[in-house]
Design a protein around this motif. Structure first.
Motif, PDB file in Angstrom:
ATOM      1  N   GLU A  76      18.709 -21.065   1.410  1.00  6.94           N
ATOM      2  CA  GLU A  76      19.363 -20.006   0.646  1.00  6.94           C
ATOM      3  C   GLU A  76      20.112 -20.593  -0.559  1.00  6.94           C
ATOM      4  O   GLU A  76      20.066 -20.032  -1.662  1.00  6.94           O
ATOM      5  N   ALA A  77      20.780 -21.732  -0.371  1.00  3.48           N
ATOM      6  CA  ALA A  77      21.485 -22.385  -1.486  1.00  3.48           C
ATOM      7  C   ALA A  77      20.491 -22.808  -2.566  1.00  3.48           C
ATOM      8  O   ALA A  77      20.727 -22.596  -3.762  1.00  3.48           O
ATOM      9  N   LEU A  78      19.378 -23.391  -2.161  1.00  6.37           N
ATOM     10  CA  LEU A  78      18.354 -23.814  -3.115  1.00  6.37           C
ATOM     11  C   LEU A  78      17.763 -22.606  -3.847  1.00  6.37           C
ATOM     12  O   LEU A  78      17.597 -22.627  -5.069  1.00  6.37           O
ATOM     13  N   ALA A  79      17.483 -21.545  -3.122  1.00  3.12           N
ATOM     14  CA  ALA A  79      16.935 -20.333  -3.740  1.00  3.12           C
ATOM     15  C   ALA A  79      17.930 -19.741  -4.737  1.00  3.12           C
ATOM     16  O   ALA A  79      17.540 -19.266  -5.809  1.00  3.12           O
ATOM     17  N   ARG A  80      19.218 -19.791  -4.403  1.00  2.00           N
ATOM     18  CA  ARG A  80      20.253 -19.278  -5.306  1.00  2.00           C
ATOM     19  C   ARG A  80      20.253 -20.077  -6.614  1.00  2.00           C
ATOM     20  O   ARG A  80      20.352 -19.516  -7.702  1.00  2.00           O
ATOM     21  N   VAL A  81      20.140 -21.400  -6.512  1.00  2.00           N
ATOM     22  CA  VAL A  81      20.094 -22.253  -7.703  1.00  2.00           C
ATOM     23  C   VAL A  81      18.861 -21.925  -8.537  1.00  2.00           C
ATOM     24  O   VAL A  81      18.942 -21.782  -9.760  1.00  2.00           O
ATOM     25  N   GLU A  82      17.717 -21.785  -7.894  1.00  2.00           N
ATOM     26  CA  GLU A  82      16.493 -21.470  -8.633  1.00  2.00           C
ATOM     27  C   GLU A  82      16.587 -20.109  -9.322  1.00  2.00           C
ATOM     28  O   GLU A  82      16.162 -19.954 -10.473  1.00  2.00           O
ATOM     29  N   ARG A  83      17.159 -19.109  -8.650  1.00  2.00           N
ATOM     30  CA  ARG A  83      17.347 -17.788  -9.274  1.00  2.00           C
ATOM     31  C   ARG A  83      18.302 -17.889 -10.465  1.00  2.00           C
ATOM     32  O   ARG A  83      18.102 -17.231 -11.490  1.00  2.00           O
ATOM     33  N   LEU A 124      25.466 -24.624 -11.307  1.00  2.00           N
ATOM     34  CA  LEU A 124      26.247 -24.481 -10.062  1.00  2.00           C
ATOM     35  C   LEU A 124      27.393 -23.492 -10.235  1.00  2.00           C
ATOM     36  O   LEU A 124      27.651 -22.680  -9.350  1.00  2.00           O
ATOM     37  N   ASP A 125      28.069 -23.544 -11.385  1.00  2.00           N
ATOM     38  CA  ASP A 125      29.178 -22.613 -11.620  1.00  2.00           C
ATOM     39  C   ASP A 125      28.700 -21.167 -11.618  1.00  2.00           C
ATOM     40  O   ASP A 125      29.337 -20.287 -11.005  1.00  2.00           O
ATOM     41  N   VAL A 126      27.571 -20.902 -12.273  1.00  2.00           N
ATOM     42  CA  VAL A 126      27.052 -19.531 -12.299  1.00  2.00           C
ATOM     43  C   VAL A 126      26.545 -19.125 -10.915  1.00  2.00           C
ATOM     44  O   VAL A 126      26.790 -18.000 -10.463  1.00  2.00           O
ATOM     45  N   ALA A 127      25.910 -20.027 -10.214  1.00  2.00           N
ATOM     46  CA  ALA A 127      25.422 -19.722  -8.855  1.00  2.00           C
ATOM     47  C   ALA A 127      26.576 -19.393  -7.912  1.00  2.00           C
ATOM     48  O   ALA A 127      26.411 -18.615  -6.974  1.00  2.00           O
TER      49      ALA A 127
END
Length: 130
Positions: A76-83, A124-127
């Motif tokens: 989920e963390a990786l998917a959030r970064v990719e989005r 990372l800040d935006v995620a």
């Protein structure tokens, strides 16, 4: 700019925050290797000799460090970064490796163009705007 329309688990937030902490100092960020030791030799991201990490390596280190009970928190963390990367690049790129290696530019909060370490921290800040 927020990615908050999609909720995120507390475990995934913890991984993203820990990644941000790990990579906050430019001296702890590297390119062209997942992680490096104090001599600049490539090592694994969870190797105790590692002193600097790329974007993916930092996420791997954070995922190993954060005590989360849900095995999907890392994905989920990786998917959030990719989005987030997709959002910041208007759909052109979703790869955190491209951001880490200076092959893509990320718009900063004030409209400036960011690459490398600064781009990683911006993503990372935006995620983390949840």
């Amino acid at each position: 700019m927020q990615v908050a329309a999609i909720s995120i688990s507390p475990g995934a937030v913890a991984i993203l925050r820990t990644t941000r902490e790990i990579l906050s100092d430019p001296a702890r960020h590297t390119q062209k290797a997942v992680a490096r030791d104090k001599f600049g030799v490539e090592v694994g991201p969870t190797d105790p000799r590692a002193v600097c990490w790329c974007f993916l390596g930092g996420m791997s280190k954070a995922g190993a460090k954060v005590d989360t009970r849900d095995p999907f928190d890392k994905m989920e963390a990786l998917a959030r970064v990719e989005r987030t990367i997709t959002l910041l690049t208007d759909g052109l790129v979703s790869s955190l490796i491209a951001v880490n290696e200076d092959t893509v530019e990320i718009p900063g909060a004030d409209g400036e163009t960011l690459t490398g370490h600064a781009a990683v921290l911006r993503v990372l800040d935006v995620a983390l705007e949840v």
